[in-house]
Design a protein around this motif. Sequence first.
Motif, PDB file in Angstrom:
ATOM      1  N   ALA A  27       0.762  -1.054   0.052  1.00  0.00           N
ATOM      2  CA  ALA A  27      -0.094   0.088   0.002  1.00  0.00           C
ATOM      3  C   ALA A  27       0.692   1.414  -0.184  1.00  0.00           C
ATOM      4  O   ALA A  27       0.435   2.320  -0.274  1.00  0.00           O
ATOM      5  CB  ALA A  27      -0.853  -0.027   1.182  1.00  0.00           C
ATOM      6  N   PHE A  38      -2.923   0.772   4.531  1.00  0.00           N
ATOM      7  CA  PHE A  38      -3.680   0.098   5.753  1.00  0.00           C
ATOM      8  C   PHE A  38      -3.812   0.785   7.183  1.00  0.00           C
ATOM      9  O   PHE A  38      -4.609   0.701   7.745  1.00  0.00           O
ATOM     10  CB  PHE A  38      -2.932  -1.165   5.764  1.00  0.00           C
ATOM     11  CG  PHE A  38      -3.983  -2.438   6.151  1.00  0.00           C
ATOM     12  CD1 PHE A  38      -5.308  -2.691   5.708  1.00  0.00           C
ATOM     13  CD2 PHE A  38      -3.790  -2.917   7.347  1.00  0.00           C
ATOM     14  CE1 PHE A  38      -6.262  -3.706   6.214  1.00  0.00           C
ATOM     15  CE2 PHE A  38      -4.425  -4.022   7.964  1.00  0.00           C
ATOM     16  CZ  PHE A  38      -5.764  -4.339   7.276  1.00  0.00           C
ATOM     17  N   GLN A 104       0.473  -6.397  -3.762  1.00  0.00           N
ATOM     18  CA  GLN A 104      -0.313  -6.634  -2.861  1.00  0.00           C
ATOM     19  C   GLN A 104      -1.662  -5.799  -2.939  1.00  0.00           C
ATOM     20  O   GLN A 104      -2.796  -5.891  -2.462  1.00  0.00           O
ATOM     21  CB  GLN A 104      -0.036  -6.692  -1.229  1.00  0.00           C
ATOM     22  CG  GLN A 104       1.237  -7.548  -0.925  1.00  0.00           C
ATOM     23  CD  GLN A 104       1.628  -7.102   0.475  1.00  0.00           C
ATOM     24  OE1 GLN A 104       0.948  -7.755   1.443  1.00  0.00           O
ATOM     25  NE2 GLN A 104       2.634  -6.286   0.650  1.00  0.00           N
ATOM     26  N   ASP A 107      -5.392  -1.797  -6.439  1.00  0.00           N
ATOM     27  CA  ASP A 107      -5.884  -0.462  -6.920  1.00  0.00           C
ATOM     28  C   ASP A 107      -5.497  -0.298  -8.530  1.00  0.00           C
ATOM     29  O   ASP A 107      -5.919   0.749  -9.155  1.00  0.00           O
ATOM     30  CB  ASP A 107      -5.073   0.692  -6.193  1.00  0.00           C
ATOM     31  CG  ASP A 107      -3.502   0.698  -6.235  1.00  0.00           C
ATOM     32  OD1 ASP A 107      -2.799   0.151  -7.186  1.00  0.00           O
ATOM     33  OD2 ASP A 107      -2.990   1.192  -5.424  1.00  0.00           O
ATOM     34  N   SER A 199       4.704  -3.340   4.723  1.00  0.00           N
ATOM     35  CA  SER A 199       4.788  -3.521   6.438  1.00  0.00           C
ATOM     36  C   SER A 199       5.449  -5.054   6.381  1.00  0.00           C
ATOM     37  O   SER A 199       5.874  -5.232   7.626  1.00  0.00           O
ATOM     38  CB  SER A 199       3.783  -3.192   7.220  1.00  0.00           C
ATOM     39  OG  SER A 199       2.374  -4.121   6.770  1.00  0.00           O
ATOM     40  N   GLU A 225       8.643   3.030   7.299  1.00  0.00           N
ATOM     41  CA  GLU A 225       8.702   2.508   8.931  1.00  0.00           C
ATOM     42  C   GLU A 225       9.634   1.301   9.042  1.00  0.00           C
ATOM     43  O   GLU A 225       9.690   0.513   7.804  1.00  0.00           O
ATOM     44  CB  GLU A 225       7.526   2.405   9.334  1.00  0.00           C
ATOM     45  CG  GLU A 225       6.471   3.258   9.770  1.00  0.00           C
ATOM     46  CD  GLU A 225       4.994   2.768   9.967  1.00  0.00           C
ATOM     47  OE1 GLU A 225       4.748   2.376  10.907  1.00  0.00           O
ATOM     48  OE2 GLU A 225       4.230   2.452   9.136  1.00  0.00           O
ATOM     49  N   ASP A 240      10.549   8.293   1.693  1.00  0.00           N
ATOM     50  CA  ASP A 240       9.489   8.428   0.787  1.00  0.00           C
ATOM     51  C   ASP A 240       9.821   7.791  -0.431  1.00  0.00           C
ATOM     52  O   ASP A 240      10.808   8.068  -0.990  1.00  0.00           O
ATOM     53  CB  ASP A 240       9.040   9.816   0.723  1.00  0.00           C
ATOM     54  CG  ASP A 240       8.002   9.820  -0.333  1.00  0.00           C
ATOM     55  OD1 ASP A 240       6.982   8.896  -0.256  1.00  0.00           O
ATOM     56  OD2 ASP A 240       7.654  10.934  -1.088  1.00  0.00           O
TER      57      ASP A 240
HETATM   58  P1  NAD Z   1       0.481  -1.589   5.031  1.00  0.00           P
HETATM   59  O1  NAD Z   1      -0.369  -0.617   5.191  1.00  0.00           O
HETATM   60  O2  NAD Z   1       0.582  -2.568   5.922  1.00  0.00           O
HETATM   61  O3  NAD Z   1       1.839  -1.086   4.796  1.00  0.00           O
HETATM   62  C1  NAD Z   1       2.185  -0.111   4.113  1.00  0.00           C
HETATM   63  C2  NAD Z   1       3.775   0.528   4.419  1.00  0.00           C
HETATM   64  O4  NAD Z   1       3.793   1.456   3.538  1.00  0.00           O
HETATM   65  C3  NAD Z   1       3.813   0.924   5.800  1.00  0.00           C
HETATM   66  O5  NAD Z   1       4.731   0.448   6.812  1.00  0.00           O
HETATM   67  C4  NAD Z   1       3.866   2.345   5.824  1.00  0.00           C
HETATM   68  O6  NAD Z   1       4.924   2.795   6.450  1.00  0.00           O
HETATM   69  C5  NAD Z   1       4.865   2.304   4.231  1.00  0.00           C
HETATM   70  N1  NAD Z   1       4.373   3.625   3.526  1.00  0.00           N
HETATM   71  C6  NAD Z   1       3.373   4.430   3.503  1.00  0.00           C
HETATM   72  N2  NAD Z   1       3.334   5.281   2.607  1.00  0.00           N
HETATM   73  C7  NAD Z   1       4.570   5.497   2.137  1.00  0.00           C
HETATM   74  C8  NAD Z   1       5.444   6.219   1.343  1.00  0.00           C
HETATM   75  N3  NAD Z   1       4.903   7.304   0.580  1.00  0.00           N
HETATM   76  N4  NAD Z   1       7.014   5.802   1.157  1.00  0.00           N
HETATM   77  C9  NAD Z   1       7.602   4.936   1.849  1.00  0.00           C
HETATM   78  N5  NAD Z   1       6.861   3.937   2.829  1.00  0.00           N
HETATM   79  C10 NAD Z   1       5.417   4.325   2.751  1.00  0.00           C
HETATM   80  O7  NAD Z   1       0.201  -2.167   3.583  1.00  0.00           O
HETATM   81  P2  NAD Z   1       0.519  -3.576   2.929  1.00  0.00           P
HETATM   82  O8  NAD Z   1       1.769  -4.110   3.550  1.00  0.00           O
HETATM   83  O9  NAD Z   1       0.591  -3.438   1.485  1.00  0.00           O
HETATM   84  O10 NAD Z   1      -0.521  -4.511   3.484  1.00  0.00           O
HETATM   85  C11 NAD Z   1      -1.981  -3.994   3.439  1.00  0.00           C
HETATM   86  C12 NAD Z   1      -2.991  -4.811   2.803  1.00  0.00           C
HETATM   87  O11 NAD Z   1      -4.152  -4.155   2.477  1.00  0.00           O
HETATM   88  C13 NAD Z   1      -2.733  -5.391   1.565  1.00  0.00           C
HETATM   89  O12 NAD Z   1      -2.985  -6.655   1.479  1.00  0.00           O
HETATM   90  C14 NAD Z   1      -3.307  -4.821   0.490  1.00  0.00           C
HETATM   91  O13 NAD Z   1      -4.012  -5.476  -0.332  1.00  0.00           O
HETATM   92  C15 NAD Z   1      -4.335  -3.871   1.043  1.00  0.00           C
HETATM   93  N6  NAD Z   1      -4.545  -2.409   0.618  1.00  0.00           N
HETATM   94  C16 NAD Z   1      -4.209  -1.926  -0.778  1.00  0.00           C
HETATM   95  C17 NAD Z   1      -4.288  -0.668  -0.764  1.00  0.00           C
HETATM   96  C18 NAD Z   1      -4.210  -0.472  -2.494  1.00  0.00           C
HETATM   97  O14 NAD Z   1      -4.656  -1.188  -3.284  1.00  0.00           O
HETATM   98  N7  NAD Z   1      -3.648   0.758  -2.688  1.00  0.00           N
HETATM   99  C19 NAD Z   1      -4.394   0.382  -0.207  1.00  0.00           C
HETATM  100  C20 NAD Z   1      -4.587  -0.221   1.294  1.00  0.00           C
HETATM  101  C21 NAD Z   1      -4.709  -1.575   1.653  1.00  0.00           C
END
Ligand code: NAD
Length: 252
Positions: A27, A38, A104, A107, A199, A225, A240
């Motif tokens: 994400a 998330f 994962q 979108d 994450s 993180e 970022d």
């Molecule tokens: P997560 O939200 O658990 O982790 C996202 C990580 O990205 C966090 O550790 C955060 O610190 C980091 N992060 C956020 N913005 C950032 C940036 N600009 N630069 C660097 N790092 C950044 O997400 P995940 O591990 O992908 O798991 C979440 C679940 O929820 C997935 O299974 C996914 O399918 C779903 N999800 C999908 C979307 C999407 O399709 N865009 C959005 C939210 C959740």
Amino acid sequence: EQDDDRKIAAFRALLGDARSAVAFSGAGISTGSGIPDFRSPGGLWTENRPIDFDAFVSSPDMRREAWRRKFTIDDATRGARPNAAHLAVARLVEQGRVAAVVTQNIDGLHAASGVPADRLIELHGNGTYATCLDCGLRHQLDDIRLAFEATGDPPACRGCNGMVKSATISFGQAMPVEAMERAYAAAEEADLFLVLGSSLVVYPAATLPVAAKRAGAQLVIANREPTDLDTYADLVLRGDLVELLRPYAGLA
Ligand code: NAD
Ligand code: ZN
């Protein structure tokens, strides 16, 4: 400072040498496009407990609620475009450095950024359309929404009258077998495995980087993180993603 410069240089060198890299995104790669991740406070995915697959299948009320939430999220994220991080990944694919993009995310932004379908593995499916759970027929969301808003009933398949669900993988739903196999194959052939904004807490996210490194890949974790696999990585970049990857996006 100096340590950061050294890491950026190491990252550039790894990308320069890569011939079969895997870009593994979560994400965090899409927050720069305005789609909340998330864990962000008040994030669209965290306001409610997720509806798991069994609840969806067994309860019409839950199906109604799932569709209501789905359309709310779609309205809030409509018009989201790939950001520089997506564009950089697409360009690295085009250059033959990244062999596979494993995501994962649901979108559709990797596809929108130009990653060809044969290089893209969407582990959790795709939220830009829906499919029938019984016959597999594909449905446009616009059609489903019209019917849902007109009748208040969860949508039924126009082909077989079966249950229609967003083409994403819910908790409790089986992972797509072919996508998983392609992801592990790509990880095992990778010379470089890039974690981009995940994450790394859920399966199989946590196991793919380990499989890649065991099979000989260099492991880079780029995330805002810390993650549990940081100590296992060859290079950890804490910033970022849009900033990190903009130099590779081919933008003016
Ligand atoms: P997560 O939200 O658990 O982790 C996202 C990580 O990205 C966090 O550790 C955060 O610190 C980091 N992060 C956020 N913005 C950032 C940036 N600009 N630069 C660097 N790092 C950044 O997400 P995940 O591990 O992908 O798991 C979440 C679940 O929820 C997935 O299974 C996914 O399918 C779903 N999800 C999908 C979307 C999407 O399709 N865009 C959005 C939210 C959740
Ligand atoms: Zn059907």
